[in-house]
Enzyme design. Structure first.
Site, PDB file in Angstrom:
ATOM      1  CB  SER A 175       4.317   0.005  -5.168  1.00 20.20           C
ATOM      2  OG  SER A 175       4.351  -1.027  -4.212  1.00 20.20           O
TER       3      SER A 175
ATOM      4  CE1 TYR B 151       2.542   3.890  -1.372  1.00 25.68           C
ATOM      5  CE2 TYR B 151       2.350   1.509  -1.197  1.00 25.68           C
ATOM      6  CZ  TYR B 151       3.070   2.622  -1.561  1.00 25.68           C
ATOM      7  OH  TYR B 151       4.314   2.477  -2.132  1.00 25.68           O
TER       8      TYR B 151
HETATM    9  N1  LIG Z   1      10.096   1.471   0.571  1.00 26.59           N
HETATM   10  C1  LIG Z   1       9.269   0.617   0.018  1.00 26.59           C
HETATM   11  O1  LIG Z   1       9.051  -0.499   0.538  1.00 26.59           O
HETATM   12  C2  LIG Z   1       8.600   0.965  -1.301  1.00 26.59           C
HETATM   13  C3  LIG Z   1       8.063  -0.086  -2.060  1.00 26.59           C
HETATM   14  C4  LIG Z   1       7.445   0.204  -3.260  1.00 26.59           C
HETATM   15  C5  LIG Z   1       7.374   1.512  -3.703  1.00 26.59           C
HETATM   16  N2  LIG Z   1       7.889   2.513  -2.940  1.00 26.59           N
HETATM   17  C6  LIG Z   1       7.762   3.889  -3.446  1.00 26.59           C
HETATM   18  O2  LIG Z   1       9.055   4.443  -3.601  1.00 26.59           O
HETATM   19  C7  LIG Z   1       8.979   5.864  -3.515  1.00 26.59           C
HETATM   20  C8  LIG Z   1      10.073   6.345  -2.566  1.00 26.59           C
HETATM   21  O3  LIG Z   1       9.807   5.813  -1.292  1.00 26.59           O
HETATM   22  P1  LIG Z   1      10.949   5.469  -0.233  1.00 26.59           P
HETATM   23  O4  LIG Z   1      10.748   4.062   0.158  1.00 26.59           O
HETATM   24  O5  LIG Z   1      12.250   5.906  -0.712  1.00 26.59           O
HETATM   25  O6  LIG Z   1      10.405   6.369   0.972  1.00 26.59           O
HETATM   26  P2  LIG Z   1      11.141   7.445   1.908  1.00 26.59           P
HETATM   27  O7  LIG Z   1      12.457   6.950   2.347  1.00 26.59           O
HETATM   28  O8  LIG Z   1      10.104   7.783   2.951  1.00 26.59           O
HETATM   29  O9  LIG Z   1      11.343   8.703   0.941  1.00 26.59           O
HETATM   30  C9  LIG Z   1      10.234   9.448   0.486  1.00 26.59           C
HETATM   31  C10 LIG Z   1      10.732  10.695  -0.231  1.00 26.59           C
HETATM   32  O10 LIG Z   1       9.584  11.450  -0.666  1.00 26.59           O
HETATM   33  C11 LIG Z   1       9.754  12.799  -0.239  1.00 26.59           C
HETATM   34  N3  LIG Z   1       8.466  13.450   0.013  1.00 26.59           N
HETATM   35  C12 LIG Z   1       7.461  13.001   0.803  1.00 26.59           C
HETATM   36  N4  LIG Z   1       6.472  13.884   0.835  1.00 26.59           N
HETATM   37  C13 LIG Z   1       6.847  14.932   0.050  1.00 26.59           C
HETATM   38  C14 LIG Z   1       6.253  16.185  -0.295  1.00 26.59           C
HETATM   39  N5  LIG Z   1       5.055  16.543   0.158  1.00 26.59           N
HETATM   40  N6  LIG Z   1       6.940  17.013  -1.116  1.00 26.59           N
HETATM   41  C15 LIG Z   1       8.166  16.683  -1.573  1.00 26.59           C
HETATM   42  N7  LIG Z   1       8.783  15.505  -1.291  1.00 26.59           N
HETATM   43  C16 LIG Z   1       8.120  14.646  -0.472  1.00 26.59           C
HETATM   44  C17 LIG Z   1      10.565  12.705   1.043  1.00 26.59           C
HETATM   45  O11 LIG Z   1      11.287  13.917   1.258  1.00 26.59           O
HETATM   46  P3  LIG Z   1      10.969  15.032   2.346  1.00 26.59           P
HETATM   47  O12 LIG Z   1      10.339  14.347   3.530  1.00 26.59           O
HETATM   48  O13 LIG Z   1      12.302  15.627   2.633  1.00 26.59           O
HETATM   49  O14 LIG Z   1      10.038  15.982   1.664  1.00 26.59           O
HETATM   50  C18 LIG Z   1      11.546  11.589   0.687  1.00 26.59           C
HETATM   51  O15 LIG Z   1      12.634  12.112  -0.027  1.00 26.59           O
HETATM   52  C19 LIG Z   1       7.555   6.192  -3.061  1.00 26.59           C
HETATM   53  O16 LIG Z   1       6.798   6.594  -4.182  1.00 26.59           O
HETATM   54  C20 LIG Z   1       7.032   4.860  -2.529  1.00 26.59           C
HETATM   55  O17 LIG Z   1       5.647   4.748  -2.625  1.00 26.59           O
HETATM   56  C21 LIG Z   1       8.512   2.277  -1.753  1.00 26.59           C
END
Ligand SMILES: NC(=O)c1ccc[n+]([C@@H]2O[C@H](COP(=O)([O-])OP(=O)(O)OC[C@H]3O[C@@H](n4cnc5c(N)ncnc54)[C@H](OP(=O)(O)O)[C@@H]3O)[C@@H](O)[C@H]2O)c1
Length: 263
Positions: A138, A151
């Site tokens: 991130s 985080y």
């Molecule tokens: N959105 C942002 O603004 C942003 C910015 C920078 C970086 N990121 C990073 O991008 C990545 C994806 O985030 P996103 O924004 O797409 O979030 P999201 O929509 O909340 O998706 C998170 C994913 O992680 C999975 N997950 C969570 N806990 C888990 C567990 N214990 N075991 C297996 N799977 C798990 C969830 O699936 P289930 O709940 O079905 O298990 C879901 O598929 C993360 O690493 C986040 O830190 C996000």
């Protein structure tokens, strides 16, 4: 030899869904991993409907023994990783003393421990198939984050660890990149407990664009991929401006989120 697949964690929502779509579009066979099986099956059906091979679906909580769970599920399908995409992760908004301690430690388990285990566990297979590793960090990894301290620190680890792996694994022909998005509209904010959209619009990028940039960056051998010019500028500015000024700015921004939570 077992058939090569791209393993994508967190493929049931947000950036992970788009990463699955972009890898599939580019001809990669997939294994989709997350806890919500129904969503993974729906995505697998969608990809199969394009004429591609139906992805392997692995419904698993990755907080414990992720390599064993994924390894066994792949072996049952006669598959092994060519690419590993460590995307699963979550954040928590609030002060460390207000947030649940176990939940904060769970965040380290998933964002740091699981990502590390899955980065290391399949290296022989990645090398055999001339593949690679894409870790999702991130922009938060470039700076300290009062108001979301654990985080930000977890993503600083992802950045540092993955950059080092990029160097270490070059000699073995394994591509390694860290994808560092700014704000993306996904389920992330809701999971973090953030109310409303507090991200400056200039920094926000759609998940599909972020995934495409990640894919291209990995295939081009880039060490760090920051989608969007404004986000790239942030990662440069934070290295030039004194750390206490950066922290004060982050503190104000995160306080807005925390006050909305009463945390
Ligand atoms: N959105 C942002 O603004 C942003 C910015 C920078 C970086 N990121 C990073 O991008 C990545 C994806 O985030 P996103 O924004 O797409 O979030 P999201 O929509 O909340 O998706 C998170 C994913 O992680 C999975 N997950 C969570 N806990 C888990 C567990 N214990 N075991 C297996 N799977 C798990 C969830 O699936 P289930 O709940 O079905 O298990 C879901 O598929 C993360 O690493 C986040 O830190 C996000």
């Amino acid at each position: 030899m077992a058939r090569p697949v791209t393993v994508i964690t967190g493929a049931s929502a947000g950036i992970g869904v788009e990463l699955a779509r972009v890898f599939a579009r580019n001809g990669h066979a997939l294994a989709l991993v997350a806890r919500r099986e129904q969503r993974l099956n729906a995505l697998a059906d969608e990809i199969a409907a394009t004429g591609a091979l139906r992805p392997i679906v692995i419904a698993a909580d990755l907080t414990h023994e992720p390599a064993r769970k994924i390894g066994e599920a792949l072996a049952a399908h006669g598959a092994e990783p060519q690419f590993v995409v460590n995307n699963a992760g979550f954040g928590l908004a609030g002060r460390v003393f207000n947030l649940d301690r176990d939940e904060q430690l769970d965040m380290i388990d998933l964002n740091v421990r699981t990502l590390t285990e899955l980065s290391i566990a399949f290296l022989d297979s990645l090398e055999r198939h001339k593949g690679g590793l894409l870790n999702v960090g991130s922009v938060a990894g470039f700076l300290p984050g009062p108001g979301m301290a654990v985080y930000y620190a977890s993503k600083a680890y992802v950045l540092s660890f993955t950059e080092a792996l990029h160097k270490e694994l070059k000699g073995r022909g394994i591509r390694v990149s860290v994808l560092c998005p700014g704000p993306v509209a996904t389920e992330f904010a809701e999971r973090a407990g953030v109310k409303g959209n507090v991200a400056p619009p200039i920094l926000a990028q759609p998940a599909a664009y972020v995934a495409e940039q990640g894919y291209r960056g990995l295939m081009s051998g880039h060490r760090v991929v920051v989608p969007g010019l404004a986000n790239k500028l942030v990662t440069i500015i934070v290295r030039l401006v004194p750390r206490r000024l950066i922290m004060a700015t982050v503190n104000v921004r995160q306080s807005r989120r925390s006050s909305a939570l009463g945390a």
